[in-house]
Scaffold this motif. Structure first.
Motif, PDB file in Angstrom:
ATOM      1  N   ALA A 255       0.813  -1.223   0.000  1.00  0.00           N
ATOM      2  CA  ALA A 255       0.000   0.000   0.000  1.00  0.00           C
ATOM      3  C   ALA A 255       0.843   1.269   0.000  1.00  0.00           C
ATOM      4  O   ALA A 255       0.338   2.341  -0.357  1.00  0.00           O
ATOM      5  N   ARG A 256       2.119   1.174   0.387  1.00  0.00           N
ATOM      6  CA  ARG A 256       2.956   2.369   0.489  1.00  0.00           C
ATOM      7  C   ARG A 256       3.167   2.976  -0.894  1.00  0.00           C
ATOM      8  O   ARG A 256       3.537   2.283  -1.841  1.00  0.00           O
ATOM      9  N   PRO A 257       2.964   4.296  -1.050  1.00  0.00           N
ATOM     10  CA  PRO A 257       3.133   4.931  -2.357  1.00  0.00           C
ATOM     11  C   PRO A 257       4.610   5.064  -2.724  1.00  0.00           C
ATOM     12  O   PRO A 257       5.495   4.868  -1.889  1.00  0.00           O
ATOM     13  N   GLY A 258       4.851   5.425  -3.987  1.00  0.00           N
ATOM     14  CA  GLY A 258       6.211   5.714  -4.423  1.00  0.00           C
ATOM     15  C   GLY A 258       6.730   4.837  -5.531  1.00  0.00           C
ATOM     16  O   GLY A 258       7.790   5.118  -6.087  1.00  0.00           O
ATOM     17  N   ALA A 259       6.022   3.762  -5.856  1.00  0.00           N
ATOM     18  CA  ALA A 259       6.488   2.846  -6.902  1.00  0.00           C
ATOM     19  C   ALA A 259       5.511   2.844  -8.072  1.00  0.00           C
ATOM     20  O   ALA A 259       4.302   3.027  -7.898  1.00  0.00           O
ATOM     21  N   ASP A 260       6.041   2.625  -9.258  1.00  0.00           N
ATOM     22  CA  ASP A 260       5.207   2.432 -10.446  1.00  0.00           C
ATOM     23  C   ASP A 260       4.845   0.970 -10.634  1.00  0.00           C
ATOM     24  O   ASP A 260       3.802   0.648 -11.201  1.00  0.00           O
ATOM     25  N   VAL A 261       5.731   0.081 -10.159  1.00  0.00           N
ATOM     26  CA  VAL A 261       5.539  -1.356 -10.302  1.00  0.00           C
ATOM     27  C   VAL A 261       5.938  -2.042  -9.005  1.00  0.00           C
ATOM     28  O   VAL A 261       6.968  -1.699  -8.408  1.00  0.00           O
ATOM     29  N   LEU A 262       5.131  -2.995  -8.564  1.00  0.00           N
ATOM     30  CA  LEU A 262       5.485  -3.865  -7.444  1.00  0.00           C
ATOM     31  C   LEU A 262       5.736  -5.265  -7.995  1.00  0.00           C
ATOM     32  O   LEU A 262       4.903  -5.811  -8.730  1.00  0.00           O
ATOM     33  N   LEU A 263       6.882  -5.832  -7.645  1.00  0.00           N
ATOM     34  CA  LEU A 263       7.171  -7.230  -7.939  1.00  0.00           C
ATOM     35  C   LEU A 263       7.163  -7.977  -6.620  1.00  0.00           C
ATOM     36  O   LEU A 263       7.973  -7.695  -5.736  1.00  0.00           O
ATOM     37  N   ILE A 264       6.233  -8.910  -6.477  1.00  0.00           N
ATOM     38  CA  ILE A 264       6.123  -9.689  -5.249  1.00  0.00           C
ATOM     39  C   ILE A 264       6.603 -11.100  -5.551  1.00  0.00           C
ATOM     40  O   ILE A 264       5.990 -11.831  -6.323  1.00  0.00           O
ATOM     41  N   ARG A 303      -3.513  -4.171  -9.820  1.00  0.00           N
ATOM     42  CA  ARG A 303      -3.019  -2.827  -9.531  1.00  0.00           C
ATOM     43  C   ARG A 303      -3.535  -2.344  -8.196  1.00  0.00           C
ATOM     44  O   ARG A 303      -4.605  -2.748  -7.725  1.00  0.00           O
ATOM     45  N   VAL A 304      -2.748  -1.475  -7.583  1.00  0.00           N
ATOM     46  CA  VAL A 304      -3.150  -0.738  -6.388  1.00  0.00           C
ATOM     47  C   VAL A 304      -3.050   0.735  -6.760  1.00  0.00           C
ATOM     48  O   VAL A 304      -1.951   1.269  -6.905  1.00  0.00           O
ATOM     49  N   GLY A 305      -4.187   1.388  -6.957  1.00  0.00           N
ATOM     50  CA  GLY A 305      -4.166   2.745  -7.482  1.00  0.00           C
ATOM     51  C   GLY A 305      -3.558   2.749  -8.872  1.00  0.00           C
ATOM     52  O   GLY A 305      -3.977   2.004  -9.754  1.00  0.00           O
ATOM     53  N   GLU A 306      -2.502   3.554  -9.080  1.00  0.00           N
ATOM     54  CA  GLU A 306      -1.816   3.620 -10.370  1.00  0.00           C
ATOM     55  C   GLU A 306      -0.636   2.667 -10.440  1.00  0.00           C
ATOM     56  O   GLU A 306       0.040   2.598 -11.469  1.00  0.00           O
ATOM     57  N   THR A 307      -0.367   1.948  -9.383  1.00  0.00           N
ATOM     58  CA  THR A 307       0.780   1.048  -9.338  1.00  0.00           C
ATOM     59  C   THR A 307       0.410  -0.330  -9.869  1.00  0.00           C
ATOM     60  O   THR A 307      -0.562  -0.943  -9.408  1.00  0.00           O
ATOM     61  N   LEU A 308       1.179  -0.815 -10.831  1.00  0.00           N
ATOM     62  CA  LEU A 308       0.967  -2.155 -11.374  1.00  0.00           C
ATOM     63  C   LEU A 308       1.653  -3.169 -10.463  1.00  0.00           C
ATOM     64  O   LEU A 308       2.788  -2.964 -10.034  1.00  0.00           O
ATOM     65  N   VAL A 309       0.969  -4.265 -10.191  1.00  0.00           N
ATOM     66  CA  VAL A 309       1.468  -5.274  -9.256  1.00  0.00           C
ATOM     67  C   VAL A 309       1.556  -6.611  -9.983  1.00  0.00           C
ATOM     68  O   VAL A 309       0.601  -7.024 -10.647  1.00  0.00           O
ATOM     69  N   PHE A 310       2.700  -7.282  -9.813  1.00  0.00           N
ATOM     70  CA  PHE A 310       2.898  -8.590 -10.426  1.00  0.00           C
ATOM     71  C   PHE A 310       3.250  -9.613  -9.359  1.00  0.00           C
ATOM     72  O   PHE A 310       4.167  -9.406  -8.560  1.00  0.00           O
TER      73      PHE A 310
END
Length: 417
Positions: A255-264, A303-310
Motif C-alpha cells: 500500500a505504500r506509495p512511491g512505486a510504479d511497479v510492485l514485484l512480489i 493494480r493498487v491505485g496507479e501502481t501495477l502489481v505482479f
C-alpha cells in the motif's frame, strides 16, 4: 478459448485454481494498463539507453560556418585548374586560419591561407588543398594537384540543417545520439521517466545471501535475478524488502506509495501462507491470478491505485518466466521501450522432441547442439541452474502439443541484445 479473464476469487488458499487465464489475457491487460510514463529532463551525461520523450530539433546548423575538412591551404578552387607534377602553380600565402581563430581580412586572387582542420574558411576562398599536395617556402605556396570549388570544405548545415528534426521521440538513445545533442549545445534532454520498481520478497524460510541460515531455510536467489532483469528493462529498484509471510507487513509494503511497479516474489499460489493475491484484491484490483502456462501457472497481476502489481512465483525459474512474460513487458512499456523481449532470436531445427500439452503455453529451456535444439531434461521449476546450462528457451503455444524432430523453431537466446 475465451480472451476474457475468468472470474477470480481473491482467496484460493488450499482450494486451488478453478480455472486459469490464457497468457494473451495477461498480455492484453498489461498493454491496456502500462503506458509510457511522463518525461523528465536529464543531464546529457546520463541519457544513454534512456528513451527520448520529445523530438529534438536543431536550433543551430552544424556546422554553423564553412570549415576546413583537411589540414592544408584554403584558396579559390577555380584558380588551381591545370596544376600537376609538371605544371606546379604558385600562390602567395597571406595568413592562416585556426580552429576558433579565423583569418580576418580579404584574400586577393592567386593568394592562399594556411588552414587547419575545423578552422573557418574565410569569405573569398572556397576549397582546401591538402598539405601533402602543397609546399610552402619563403611565403609562397606551390601546389601540384587541382581541387574543385568546395572540395575538402564542410559547408554550413552539411551535417545538421537548421530547424531539422535530429532525434525523434521514442528513440532509445545511443552514445552517438548524446554526441549529436551536445553538438547542438543541449546540456539536457527530455526522456521518459524510468519506472520505479519495488521488490517485495515473501517467505519465512528465505534468507539473504551471506546471512547465516538454519537447516531447511533457503538463500534468496530471486532478488538478485530480478534486480538484473529490472535494470535490463530500463527500470530502477525503488526499494527492496524481505517480508517473511506476515500479512500485515505485506499489506503495508504493497500500500505504500512511491512505486510504479510492485514485484512480489513468492506467496502467489494456493498455500496457507500465500497472502499476496488476497491482499492485492483487498487493496485494489486482482486482474489475473493463475495462468495457463508452464512454469509460472500461479502468476498473477493487478493494480493498487496507479501502481501495477505482479505476483511472481517463488520457484526461481517460474519467477524468471513470469517476469519475462508479464512484469518485464510492463516495465519496458512504462519506460517507453518496445514491449517485445530483448533476447536475440535464432532459428533452429529440433533434434529431440519438445513435448507440451494443448491448452497451456510452455516455456522450454533448450540447448543448441551440432544436431539442433534439444530440451533440457528437468524435474521442476526450482532448478534455476537450468537457465545457466541452457542456451535459451522455446515457447510452445497453447494450441500445440510440442515440436517433433526436424521442426523449425524460434530459440530466444539468454544472451539478450
Amino acid at each position: 478459448m475465451s480472451s476474457r479473464p475468468p472470474s477470480i476469487s481473491s482467496d484460493v488458499r488450499m482450494r486451488g485454481f478453478s480455472q486459469r487465464a490464457e497468457v494473451g489475457v495477461g498480455l492484453n491487460w498489461i498493454d491496456a494498463n502500462a503506458q509510457a510514463l511522463p518525461g523528465e529532463d536529464v543531464s546529457l551525461d546520463d541519457v544513454v539507453s534512456r528513451v527520448l520523450s520529445v523530438d529534438v530539433s536543431a536550433a543551430i546548423a552544424v556546422p554553423e560556418f564553412n570549415r576546413a575538412a583537411m589540414d592544408g591551404f584554403a584558396l579559390r578552387g577555380a584558380e588551381t585548374t591545370g596544376a600537376g607534377e609538371y605544371n606546379p602553380l604558385e600562390f602567395k600565402v597571406v595568413g592562416q586560419s585556426m580552429p576558433g581563430r579565423p583569418f580576418e581580412g580579404g584574400i586577393a586572387p592567386q593568394s592562399a591561407i594556411r588552414i587547419m582542420t575545423g578552422a573557418p574558411v574565410p569569405e573569398g576562398v572556397d576549397s582546401v588543398v591538402p598539405a601533402e599536395y602543397a609546399t610552402e617556402q619563403n611565403g609562397m605556396l606551390v601546389i601540384t594537384r587541382a581541387v574543385a570549388p568546395g572540395q575538402h570544405v564542410g559547408h554550413v548545415g552539411e551535417d545538421i540543417a537548421l530547424g531539422s528534426t535530429v532525434l525523434s521521440a521514442g528513440r532509445r538513445l545511443r552514445p552517438q545520439d548524446a554526441g549529436v545533442a551536445a553538438s547542438l549545445g543541449l546540456p539536457r534532454l527530455a526522456v521518459v521517466r524510468q519506472p520505479r520498481v519495488r521488490l517485495l520478497v515473501t517467505g519465512n524460510e528465505v534468507r539473504a545471501p551471506g546471512e547465516s541460515k538454519k537447516p531447511f531455510e533457503i538463500f534468496d536467489a530471486n532478488s538478485s535475478m530480478l534486480r538484473g532483469l529490472v535494470r535490463r528493462d530500463g527500470g530502477i529498484v525503488e526499494s527492496h524488502v524481505r517480508l517473511g509471510d506476515d500479512p500485515s507487513s505485506i499489506r503495508e509494503a504493497m500500500a505504500r506509495p512511491g512505486a510504479d511497479v510492485l514485484l512480489i516474489s513468492g506467496g502467489s499460489s494456493v498455500g496457507t501462507e500465500d497472502h499476496a493475491p488476497r491482499l492485492l484484491a483487498e487493496l485494489g484490483e486482482l486482474a489475473v491470478h493463475g495462468v495457463a502456462m508452464r512454469p509460472s501457472s500461479p502468476a498473477g497481476m493487478g493494480r493498487v491505485g496507479e501502481t501495477l502489481v505482479f505476483l511472481l512465483p517463488g520457484n526461481p525459474v517460474s519467477c524468471l518466466c513470469a517476469y519475462d512474460f508479464f512484469a518485464g513487458r510492463a516495465i519496458r512499456r512504462l519506460g517507453g521501450l518496445p514491449a517485445q523481449w530483448p533476447y536475440r532470436q535464432t532459428q533452429a531445427v529440433v533434434a529431440r522432441k519438445i513435448v507440451s500439452q494443448i491448452g497451456r503455453v510452455d516455456y522450454v529451456r533448450v540447448r543448441l547442439g551440432a544436431e539442433g535444439v534439444e530440451p533440457l531434461a528437468l524435474s521442476g521449476a526450482s532448478m534455476l541452474s537450468s537457465t545457466t546450462r541452457a542456451d535459451g528457451f522455446v515457447v510452445v503455444p497453447a494450441d500445440s502439443e510440442g515440436h517433433g524432430p526436424g521442426s523449425d523453431v524460434t530459440v530466444h537466446l539468454y544472451e539478450y541484445v
